[in-house]
Write a protein that holds these residues in place. Structure first.
Motif, mmCIF file in Angstrom:
data_model
loop_
_atom_site.group_PDB
_atom_site.id
_atom_site.type_symbol
_atom_site.label_atom_id
_atom_site.label_comp_id
_atom_site.label_asym_id
_atom_site.label_seq_id
_atom_site.Cartn_x
_atom_site.Cartn_y
_atom_site.Cartn_z
ATOM 1 N N CYS A 1 74.818 22.252 6.547
ATOM 2 C CA CYS A 1 75.755 21.590 7.443
ATOM 3 C C CYS A 1 77.120 21.304 6.576
ATOM 4 O O CYS A 1 76.950 20.937 5.544
ATOM 5 N N ASP A 2 78.092 21.197 7.499
ATOM 6 C CA ASP A 2 79.555 20.688 6.752
ATOM 7 C C ASP A 2 79.363 18.975 6.753
ATOM 8 O O ASP A 2 78.445 18.489 7.542
ATOM 9 N N GLU A 3 80.115 18.456 6.171
ATOM 10 C CA GLU A 3 80.019 17.046 6.012
ATOM 11 C C GLU A 3 80.366 16.270 7.329
ATOM 12 O O GLU A 3 79.229 15.516 7.802
ATOM 13 N N ALA A 4 81.189 16.814 7.912
ATOM 14 C CA ALA A 4 81.309 16.060 9.454
ATOM 15 C C ALA A 4 80.138 16.025 10.321
ATOM 16 O O ALA A 4 79.892 15.171 10.984
ATOM 17 N N GLU A 5 79.525 17.320 10.599
ATOM 18 C CA GLU A 5 78.253 17.465 11.333
ATOM 19 C C GLU A 5 77.010 16.891 10.743
ATOM 20 O O GLU A 5 76.409 16.122 11.449
ATOM 21 N N PHE A 6 76.969 16.925 9.328
ATOM 22 C CA PHE A 6 75.773 16.049 8.742
ATOM 23 C C PHE A 6 75.906 14.431 9.066
ATOM 24 O O PHE A 6 75.186 13.957 9.478
ATOM 25 N N LEU A 7 77.222 13.835 8.899
ATOM 26 C CA LEU A 7 77.638 12.789 9.264
ATOM 27 C C LEU A 7 77.442 12.199 10.615
ATOM 28 O O LEU A 7 76.645 11.165 10.981
ATOM 29 N N LEU A 8 77.434 13.124 11.751
ATOM 30 C CA LEU A 8 76.951 13.035 13.145
ATOM 31 C C LEU A 8 75.463 13.025 13.269
ATOM 32 O O LEU A 8 74.830 12.128 14.060
#
Length: 189
Positions: free
Chosen positions: A140-147
């Motif tokens: 995942c990219d960071e934005a996706e992982f954080l969500l």
């Protein structure tokens, strides 16, 4: 924060041995909490005695038996109570800052050497944290992982460690440059 809360937090996701808790501290918690292995083992014993963790013995062949620990309901309640209290601000205590404070009275070359060492340490820590963050994100990219990613808490504390070391690295670089320029100005005077 007491060591007990850091140990409880380390045990939230899985059952671990004292050795594994110590390793978890070295890999993930070390950016905000330092504990020696004997401190971790002593804290696990206290937590078990207080009923905040439960341990079970695992028999191993050709190796000594080990104890695995997990957080109990009482332990989770203790951690929730801790989390509901206002967090106290932390204070920075670092020998290097005392040395820089005294910069006008110390050998500039020696101080630059200490700062260069700390810069290299910070660079290595930033790289380690970046590697850990990539591993936690998986694909995942960071934005996706954080969500949507699992275990966002360890990810966020790892990011804080990375950012802390980036700031240390940048500060060391700035101070070295100031000291070098000041040395040149004094030499020209």
């Amino acid at each position: 924060m007491a060591l007990r809360h850091a140990v409880l937090a380390a045990l939230l996701d899985e059952e671990l041995s004292g050795y594994q808790v110590t390793k978890a501290f070295a890999a993930g918690v070390a950016n905000f909490w330092h504990a020696l292995p004997q401190q971790v083992y002593a804290e696990l014993a206290r937590l078990e005695k207080e009923g905040l963790v439960a341990g079970r013995e695992v028999v191993q062949e050709a190796r000594p038996n080990k104890r695995l620990f997990h957080v109990t309901g009482e332990g989770l309640a203790e951690l929730e109570s801790f989390a509901s209290a206002a967090a106290k601000p932390s204070f920075l205590r670092e020998d290097l800052l005392v040395q820089v404070q005294a910069a006008d009275h110390l050998d500039t070359d020696v101080l630059i050497e200490r700062l260069t060492e700390r810069f290299a340490f910070a660079e290595a820590k930033v790289a380690l944290f970046e590697e850990q963050l990539r591993a936690m994100r998986g694909g995942c990219d960071e934005a996706e992982f954080l969500l949507r990613g699992a275990r966002v808490g360890p990810y966020l504390t790892c990011r804080r460690g990375r950012d802390f070391e980036r700031a240390n690295r940048d500060w060391c670089q700035d101070v070295v440059e100031v000291l070098r320029v000041r040395r040149e100005v004094r030499a020209d005077s």
